[in-house]
Design a protein around this motif. Structure first.
Motif, PDB file in Angstrom:
ATOM      1  N   ARG A 136     -36.601 -16.244 -43.342  1.00  0.00           N
ATOM      2  CA  ARG A 136     -35.388 -16.325 -42.535  1.00  0.00           C
ATOM      3  C   ARG A 136     -34.177 -16.354 -43.468  1.00  0.00           C
ATOM      4  O   ARG A 136     -34.267 -16.823 -44.603  1.00  0.00           O
ATOM      5  CB  ARG A 136     -35.408 -17.586 -41.673  1.00  0.00           C
ATOM      6  N   GLN A 138     -29.861 -17.180 -43.755  1.00  0.00           N
ATOM      7  CA  GLN A 138     -28.683 -17.776 -43.130  1.00  0.00           C
ATOM      8  C   GLN A 138     -27.671 -16.691 -42.755  1.00  0.00           C
ATOM      9  O   GLN A 138     -27.326 -15.850 -43.581  1.00  0.00           O
ATOM     10  CB  GLN A 138     -28.025 -18.770 -44.084  1.00  0.00           C
ATOM     11  N   LYS A 139     -27.191 -16.722 -41.545  1.00  0.00           N
ATOM     12  CA  LYS A 139     -26.121 -15.803 -41.143  1.00  0.00           C
ATOM     13  C   LYS A 139     -24.808 -16.212 -41.803  1.00  0.00           C
ATOM     14  O   LYS A 139     -24.036 -15.369 -42.265  1.00  0.00           O
ATOM     15  CB  LYS A 139     -25.957 -15.820 -39.623  1.00  0.00           C
ATOM     16  N   SER A 140     -24.541 -17.504 -41.803  1.00  0.00           N
ATOM     17  CA  SER A 140     -23.345 -18.057 -42.440  1.00  0.00           C
ATOM     18  C   SER A 140     -23.766 -18.719 -43.739  1.00  0.00           C
ATOM     19  O   SER A 140     -24.565 -19.660 -43.746  1.00  0.00           O
ATOM     20  CB  SER A 140     -22.672 -19.072 -41.510  1.00  0.00           C
ATOM     21  N   THR A 146     -30.056 -24.210 -38.823  1.00  0.00           N
ATOM     22  CA  THR A 146     -30.380 -24.277 -37.399  1.00  0.00           C
ATOM     23  C   THR A 146     -30.690 -22.880 -36.897  1.00  0.00           C
ATOM     24  O   THR A 146     -30.286 -21.881 -37.495  1.00  0.00           O
ATOM     25  CB  THR A 146     -29.193 -24.860 -36.608  1.00  0.00           C
ATOM     26  N   ALA A 147     -31.405 -22.823 -35.785  1.00  0.00           N
ATOM     27  CA  ALA A 147     -31.878 -21.534 -35.266  1.00  0.00           C
ATOM     28  C   ALA A 147     -30.745 -20.550 -35.038  1.00  0.00           C
ATOM     29  O   ALA A 147     -30.908 -19.344 -35.280  1.00  0.00           O
ATOM     30  CB  ALA A 147     -32.657 -21.760 -33.970  1.00  0.00           C
ATOM     31  N   ASP A 148     -29.595 -21.048 -34.616  1.00  0.00           N
ATOM     32  CA  ASP A 148     -28.500 -20.125 -34.315  1.00  0.00           C
ATOM     33  C   ASP A 148     -27.817 -19.589 -35.567  1.00  0.00           C
ATOM     34  O   ASP A 148     -26.987 -18.681 -35.478  1.00  0.00           O
ATOM     35  CB  ASP A 148     -27.471 -20.787 -33.398  1.00  0.00           C
ATOM     36  N   ASN A 149     -28.166 -20.135 -36.737  1.00  0.00           N
ATOM     37  CA  ASN A 149     -27.601 -19.624 -37.994  1.00  0.00           C
ATOM     38  C   ASN A 149     -28.647 -18.924 -38.847  1.00  0.00           C
ATOM     39  O   ASN A 149     -28.447 -18.703 -40.036  1.00  0.00           O
ATOM     40  CB  ASN A 149     -26.967 -20.763 -38.792  1.00  0.00           C
ATOM     41  N   GLU A 151     -31.548 -15.618 -39.200  1.00  0.00           N
ATOM     42  CA  GLU A 151     -32.016 -14.324 -38.725  1.00  0.00           C
ATOM     43  C   GLU A 151     -33.169 -13.868 -39.608  1.00  0.00           C
ATOM     44  O   GLU A 151     -33.318 -14.333 -40.750  1.00  0.00           O
ATOM     45  CB  GLU A 151     -30.886 -13.295 -38.758  1.00  0.00           C
TER      46      GLU A 151
END
Length: 441
Positions: A136, A138-140, A146-149, A151
């Motif tokens: 996985r 990190q988007k940011s 966290t799951a929302d950050n 991909e």
């Protein structure tokens, strides 16, 4: 030293990579200047002045340079002592914490495995360590875990990525926020600096477990960038230690010993300093407000202890004589003293630019306003720096070889952070000045 003063003294992002990023009381007592062989001093007058200036200005307790051409014996220029106010002059066999100068050694060990057919440069890491199959990202950058950050990784991590810091793996001394905290909590901190609790905290915590558990734990952490997209200083070379174990069937430190250190005669290069050799180890200092403060003294050094595991990115102690042997082998394209240690093909490939072709347009390695390539654990020169290979250490050290010229240069000293002074940036330029004068003589 207070928490506030300690944190003011150092830049966490630069302390380990140091001049890796080129441009990377007893305190008031006089320190001796080592006697120099006249021929050595005459060969490198600018280097001699450089060393003397750092010692005479009391910026460092001691400094040693090893310089040589091709397969010729090195010249050693040394000044100062192992500690401020100490009587033991430094020399060719003084021991120094070389930190990230460990990375080219691990890089070349990896190239030996590739040459042996045990690995392939673009082989997916998950084929050796299955835990890395689904990563996985990190988007940011340095954002929450966290799951929302998070991909999915767009491509698998490869051996090439690990060698060139393009895997997307993080580093405790670079990252901030939640991911740095998670590294520390899990003991994913592949370096040792001091017995001081504050110093350990500053560098992200303390290593725990084994090389196997380190690799397993790192696989559970998110990447900070998509694999293959940008150069970002990382724990890739530490992870390669585990890869080498898996494919060679030898413990990582045993592989280095049998395949590199013994054949090269690097008798002083180790992950743990024997207690009887404490009298050869230099002290390490943190520079705060232009004042060097001791953080790791020889007789109580953390390097006298066996590390949690051999840190392939920043774990070795070495001497100027030993590191020059490594560079001499590279200058000989794998040969030294008439013996072959690596194949010429492995050296040429490992010192070349190995950056992946998936890099973002702004994703390369740049320093001091110049762009460089990156090879197996060290920079690879381009343009007028063509042929240059090597790297730097967090405590002011440097090790470079220009394979086109056969010029070898090692700098050993001990201060942190490395960018407190301009030693690492200036040293290659000073060496080049003397080298040009010799060629023109």
């Amino acid at each position: 030293m207070s928490d506030l003063s300690f944190h003011a003294a150092l830049s966490r992002r630069d302390a380990l990579r140091g001049g890796a990023v080129l441009g990377a009381g007893a305190l008031v007592a006089a320190s001796p200047f080592a006697a120099l062989a006249q021929s050595e001093a005459a060969n490198w007058p600018a280097v001699q002045r450089f060393v003397r200036s750092f010692v005479d200005q009391r910026k460092v307790a001691g400094m040693v340079a090893a310089l040589g051409w091709g397969q010729a014996a090195p010249d050693f220029i040394a000044g100062g002592a192992r500690t401020f106010g100490g009587a033991d002059a430094v020399g060719a066999d003084t021991l120094w914490r070389i930190y990230s100068m460990t990375k080219p050694i691990t890089g070349m060990a990896t190239m030996m495995c590739i040459d042996d057919g045990l690995l392939a440069l673009d082989q997916p890491l998950y084929e050796i360590l299955p835990a890395y199959r689904t990563m996985r990202v990190q988007k940011s950058y340095d954002g929450p875990i966290t799951a929302d950050n998070l991909e999915p990784a767009a491509r698998p991590i490869t051996i090439r990525h690990l060698l060139t810091h393009t895997s997307g793996l993080g580093y405790p001394i670079v990252q901030q926020g939640a991911i740095r905290q998670a590294f520390g909590q899990r003991g994913l901190v592949p370096l040792a600096v001091s017995r001081m609790a504050l110093a350990r905290e500053f560098f992200g915590g303390e290593a725990r477990g084994t090389l196997e558990s380190f690799a397993d734990g790192l696989a559970e952490m998110p990447l900070v960038y998509q694999p293959g997209t940008r150069w970002s200083y990382s724990m890739g070379l530490d992870l390669l230690g585990r890869v080498i174990e898996m494919v060679s069937g030898q413990a990582f430190d045993a592989f280095l010993q049998t395949r590199l250190f013994d054949p090269l005669g690097m008798r002083s290069t180790t992950f743990q300093v024997p207690r009887e050799d404490a009298g050869r180890l230099a002290a390490n200092y943190f520079v705060m407000a232009d004042l060097p403060l001791p953080v790791d003294l020889p007789n109580s050094s953390v390097f006298l202890d066996r590390p949690a595991f051999p840190f392939g990115g920043a774990g070795l102690v070495s001497s100027a004589r030993d590191y020059d042997r490594f560079l001499q082998m590279l200058a000989g394209f794998g040969e030294i003293d008439g013996r072959r240690v690596m194949s010429e093909a492995a050296v040429r490939l490992g010192t070349s630019n190995l950056m992946p072709d998936t890099l973002a347009s702004n994703g390369g390695f740049a320093s001091g306003g110049r762009s460089f390539g990156f090879g197996a654990g060290g920079l690879s020169g381009t343009g007028e720096a063509q042929g240059l290979y090597g790297w730097f250490g967090a405590a002011g050290t440097a090790g470079l070889v220009n394979l086109d010229q056969g010029l070898r240069q090692t700098l050993m000293t001990q201060y942190m952070p490395a960018d407190s002074y301009d030693a690492q940036q200036r040293f290659p330029l000073i060496v080049a000045e003397d080298a040009a004068a010799r060629r023109g003589a």
